[in-house]
Design a protein around this motif. Structure first.
Motif, PDB file in Angstrom:
ATOM      1  N   PHE A 180       9.601   2.229  -1.413  1.00 39.21           N
ATOM      2  CA  PHE A 180       9.098   3.713  -1.568  1.00 39.21           C
ATOM      3  C   PHE A 180       7.819   3.574  -1.769  1.00 39.21           C
ATOM      4  N   SER A 181       7.053   4.819  -1.544  1.00 38.78           N
ATOM      5  CA  SER A 181       5.356   4.981  -1.866  1.00 38.78           C
ATOM      6  C   SER A 181       5.293   5.515  -3.100  1.00 38.78           C
ATOM      7  N   GLY A 182       4.363   5.050  -3.815  1.00 37.77           N
ATOM      8  CA  GLY A 182       4.211   5.610  -5.386  1.00 37.77           C
ATOM      9  C   GLY A 182       3.839   7.029  -5.190  1.00 37.77           C
ATOM     10  N   HIS A 183       2.937   7.524  -4.153  1.00 41.69           N
ATOM     11  CA  HIS A 183       2.561   8.781  -4.450  1.00 41.69           C
ATOM     12  C   HIS A 183       3.532   9.972  -4.259  1.00 41.69           C
ATOM     13  N   LYS A 184       4.876   9.508  -3.794  1.00 39.86           N
ATOM     14  CA  LYS A 184       5.896  10.622  -3.701  1.00 39.86           C
ATOM     15  C   LYS A 184       6.527  10.651  -5.001  1.00 39.86           C
ATOM     16  N   VAL A 185       5.957   9.591  -5.871  1.00 37.57           N
ATOM     17  CA  VAL A 185       6.890   9.712  -7.212  1.00 37.57           C
ATOM     18  C   VAL A 185       5.808   9.927  -8.467  1.00 37.57           C
ATOM     19  N   GLU A 205      15.546   9.457  10.880  1.00 40.13           N
ATOM     20  CA  GLU A 205      14.494   8.742  10.297  1.00 40.13           C
ATOM     21  C   GLU A 205      12.945   9.058  10.276  1.00 40.13           C
ATOM     22  N   HIS A 206      11.925   9.014   9.251  1.00 29.36           N
ATOM     23  CA  HIS A 206      10.549   9.068   9.433  1.00 29.36           C
ATOM     24  C   HIS A 206       9.928   7.799  10.463  1.00 29.36           C
ATOM     25  N   HIS A 207       9.042   8.353  11.122  1.00 26.15           N
ATOM     26  CA  HIS A 207       8.487   7.341  12.030  1.00 26.15           C
ATOM     27  C   HIS A 207       7.928   5.834  11.697  1.00 26.15           C
ATOM     28  N   ALA A 208       7.931   5.953  10.277  1.00 29.97           N
ATOM     29  CA  ALA A 208       7.612   4.603   9.555  1.00 29.97           C
ATOM     30  C   ALA A 208       8.915   3.939   9.580  1.00 29.97           C
ATOM     31  N   ASN A 209      10.121   4.463   9.810  1.00 28.67           N
ATOM     32  CA  ASN A 209      11.297   3.553   9.709  1.00 28.67           C
ATOM     33  C   ASN A 209      11.674   3.541  11.232  1.00 28.67           C
ATOM     34  N   HIS A 265      17.170   7.066   2.725  1.00 27.77           N
ATOM     35  CA  HIS A 265      18.010   7.320   1.685  1.00 27.77           C
ATOM     36  C   HIS A 265      18.215   8.764   1.824  1.00 27.77           C
ATOM     37  N   VAL A 266      16.814   9.454   1.837  1.00 24.37           N
ATOM     38  CA  VAL A 266      16.935  11.133   1.972  1.00 24.37           C
ATOM     39  C   VAL A 266      15.904  11.333   3.191  1.00 24.37           C
ATOM     40  N   SER A 267      16.259  12.141   3.814  1.00 19.64           N
ATOM     41  CA  SER A 267      15.596  12.790   4.968  1.00 19.64           C
ATOM     42  C   SER A 267      14.322  13.406   4.474  1.00 19.64           C
ATOM     43  N   ASN A 268      13.195  12.879   4.946  1.00 16.16           N
ATOM     44  CA  ASN A 268      11.874  13.894   4.451  1.00 16.16           C
ATOM     45  C   ASN A 268      11.896  15.117   5.205  1.00 16.16           C
ATOM     46  N   ALA A 269      12.348  15.477   6.501  1.00 15.74           N
ATOM     47  CA  ALA A 269      12.166  16.620   7.354  1.00 15.74           C
ATOM     48  C   ALA A 269      13.091  17.549   6.825  1.00 15.74           C
ATOM     49  N   ILE A 317      16.506   0.045   3.128  1.00 19.63           N
ATOM     50  CA  ILE A 317      16.732   1.553   2.722  1.00 19.63           C
ATOM     51  C   ILE A 317      15.137   2.244   2.384  1.00 19.63           C
ATOM     52  N   ASP A 318      14.862   3.090   3.026  1.00 20.92           N
ATOM     53  CA  ASP A 318      13.574   3.566   2.739  1.00 20.92           C
ATOM     54  C   ASP A 318      13.988   4.726   1.804  1.00 20.92           C
ATOM     55  N   GLY A 319      13.450   4.522   0.371  1.00 23.28           N
ATOM     56  CA  GLY A 319      13.735   5.397  -0.596  1.00 23.28           C
ATOM     57  C   GLY A 319      12.619   6.270  -1.045  1.00 23.28           C
ATOM     58  N   CYS A 320      11.541   6.743  -0.073  1.00 23.14           N
ATOM     59  CA  CYS A 320      10.738   7.493  -0.217  1.00 23.14           C
ATOM     60  C   CYS A 320      10.879   8.854  -1.006  1.00 23.14           C
ATOM     61  N   GLN A 321      11.916   9.480  -0.328  1.00 21.59           N
ATOM     62  CA  GLN A 321      12.071  10.914  -0.905  1.00 21.59           C
ATOM     63  C   GLN A 321      13.166  10.969  -1.763  1.00 21.59           C
ATOM     64  N   ALA A 322      13.626   9.665  -2.183  1.00 25.37           N
ATOM     65  CA  ALA A 322      14.784   9.618  -3.164  1.00 25.37           C
ATOM     66  C   ALA A 322      14.203   9.626  -4.537  1.00 25.37           C
ATOM     67  N   LYS A 333       0.751  -1.180  -0.091  1.00 25.03           N
ATOM     68  CA  LYS A 333       0.021  -0.020   0.027  1.00 25.03           C
ATOM     69  C   LYS A 333       0.867   1.209   0.018  1.00 25.03           C
ATOM     70  N   GLY A 334       2.150   1.091   0.515  1.00 27.21           N
ATOM     71  CA  GLY A 334       2.976   2.281   0.670  1.00 27.21           C
ATOM     72  C   GLY A 334       4.285   1.905   1.495  1.00 27.21           C
ATOM     73  N   ALA A 335       5.008   2.853   1.649  1.00 30.87           N
ATOM     74  CA  ALA A 335       6.440   2.398   2.350  1.00 30.87           C
ATOM     75  C   ALA A 335       5.893   2.228   3.890  1.00 30.87           C
ATOM     76  N   THR A 336       5.047   2.669   4.290  1.00 29.61           N
ATOM     77  CA  THR A 336       4.780   2.283   5.714  1.00 29.61           C
ATOM     78  C   THR A 336       4.310   0.706   5.820  1.00 29.61           C
ATOM     79  N   GLU A 337       3.369   0.161   5.030  1.00 30.87           N
ATOM     80  CA  GLU A 337       3.175  -1.022   4.918  1.00 30.87           C
ATOM     81  C   GLU A 337       4.292  -1.972   4.604  1.00 30.87           C
TER      82      GLU A 337
END
Ligand code: PMP
Length: 417
Positions: free
Chosen positions: A221-226, A121-125, A171-175, A198-203, A91-95
């Protein structure tokens, strides 16, 4: 001239003014806007292709299954994975993160009792690893950061040793937008036999990622970030490591054989894909990746030009503190003001129809480490323009000068503020 913006219909649909201001979207780290080909793929599926996948022999189901599996191949090529069977839909990176953390067996921990994450890290990681730590009696080490929130590389590497079983890093800090030096950690993790996630959400929307060259065990990664729809994510895992995980959820589709009292499962990726998937979002993701692959050079050119302009303009405003490492960023400026609090500034910007993110960005421990409650985050994407930057800079400057006037008046009149 930014020719990429025209691919995103939302900017034509949002062109009515609010309080006399046009919409400026500077919150792409939260979610990206969607190009026309993505919207069209989702529409097209429901207009003329809606059938469940892997379940029937009729033509429309066959076509939707083909497109769905084709999408998996496209994602595999995008990440430079060696096989499409290493791509699991989530469903996304969290899942994805929860899938890994819930499905790891004690055999996969190599006897190690420590999990290494970073302070950014994001809370999801973070939270899934806390649960894993409870389950196996492990503890968590944290790569420390300097006063701006940048990883202390050597201090971090010294935490990774024989007792480390898992290394889970963004990989990249979202904050903050920092591109983190993950490779030395992956290399050292391999030496000690630790799993790397590796959490690649923001990469993935900002620079090409090659999981084979990185040699990590998992990349998510989550699709909606790309540029893809919400509700779909990607978990890449090396085939042997994926197959060593227990299934995350069980039910239809992931099954080889079922008796009333026991069942056997398919191999990865299908053993993790139970129930009906989000097929239109997956087809949209394939289109989003097609968009990125077609325009990656231009995306990177536009983003780096805009970022340089943003950094120069915002650095010229007095009284702002910029967080993170702005020399290694994906187009993010995370900042605070010494005179006006984050929420108030966010409200003032919103009143001028400027969308950005205010708060802890799901990185509460980082904010506590930096000694702040949160930041304002401007995050750019390839559809932004210099006008967008001029607008936000003018609005921040106006808010700060108004605040200074108020402070001066309050001080002169002796009132408290
Ligand atoms: N990791 C990072 C770095 C993120 O930026 C996000 C989303 N903000 C997530 C994980 C979680 O993604 P999602 O909410 O799409 O599952």
């Amino acid at each position: 001239m930014n020719t990429l913006r025209q691919h995103f219909p939302i900017f034509q649909h949002m062109d009515e003014n609010v309080h006399g201001y046009q919409w400026v979207y500077l919150d792409s780290s939260a979610t990206t806007q969607k190009p026309q080909n993505v919207i069209q793929a989702v529409n097209q599926f429901y207009l003329s292709g809606n059938a469940n996948v892997h379940r029937a022999s009729h033509d429309v189901a066959r076509k939707s299954t083909e497109a769905y599996e084709q999408a998996r191949k496209r994602v595999a090529a995008f990440l430079r994975a060696s096989s499409h069977e290493e791509i699991v839909w989530t469903k996304g990176a969290t899942e994805g993160m929860n899938l890994i953390a819930s499905s790891i067996t004690s055999d996969m921990l190599n006897g190690g009792k420590r999990i290494l994450i970073s302070a950014t890290e994001h809370h999801a990681n973070i939270v899934p690893w806390q649960r894993l730590a409870e389950r196996f009696g492990m503890s968590i080490d944290v790569i420390p950061v300097d006063e701006k929130g940048v990883w202390k590389l050597n201090d971090g590497l010294s935490l990774l040793g024989e007792n480390t079983a898992i290394v889970a890093l963004g990989h990249v800090s979202n904050a903050l937008g920092n591109i983190n030096p993950i490779s030395p950690f992956i290399d050292k993790a391999k030496e000690v036999g630790a799993l790397t996630i590796i959490d690649g959400c923001q990469a993935v929307a900002h620079f090409p990622v090659d999981v084979t060259a990185l040699d990590c065990d998992f990349y998510l990664f989550s699709g909606h970030k790309v540029f893809a729809p919400m509700g779909v994510g990607v978990l890449y895992g090396k085939a042997d490591v994926l197959n060593a995980l227990q299934p995350y959820q069980v039910g239809g589709e992931m099954i080889l054989d079922v008796e009333y009292t026991h069942s056997s499962y398919r191999d990865a990726p299908y053993k993790f894909e139970t129930g009906t998937p989000n097929v239109p979002a997956i087809l949209g993701l394939a289109e989003a990746i097609q968009f990125v692959q077609t325009h990656f050079d231009e995306i990177q050119r536009v983003e780096s030009e805009l970022y340089e302009y943003l950094l120069e303009s915002i650095s010229a405003i007095k009284g702002l503190e910029l967080w993170g490492d702005n020399t290694r960023s994906v187009g993010v400026v995370s900042f605070t003001s010494s005179t006006i609090n984050n929420q108030d500034l966010g409200i003032l910007l919103n009143e001028q129809n400027i969308a950005l993110r205010v708060g802890h960005h799901c990185a509460m421990p980082l904010m506590k480490t930096l000694g702040i409650s949160g930041t304002l985050r401007i995050s750019l994407s390839c559809y932004n323009t210099k006008d967008d930057i001029d607008r936000v800079i003018a609005a921040i400057s106006r808010a700060l000068s108004h605040e200074n006037d108020t402070m001066t008046m309050s001080v002169e009149s002796g009132s408290s503020i």
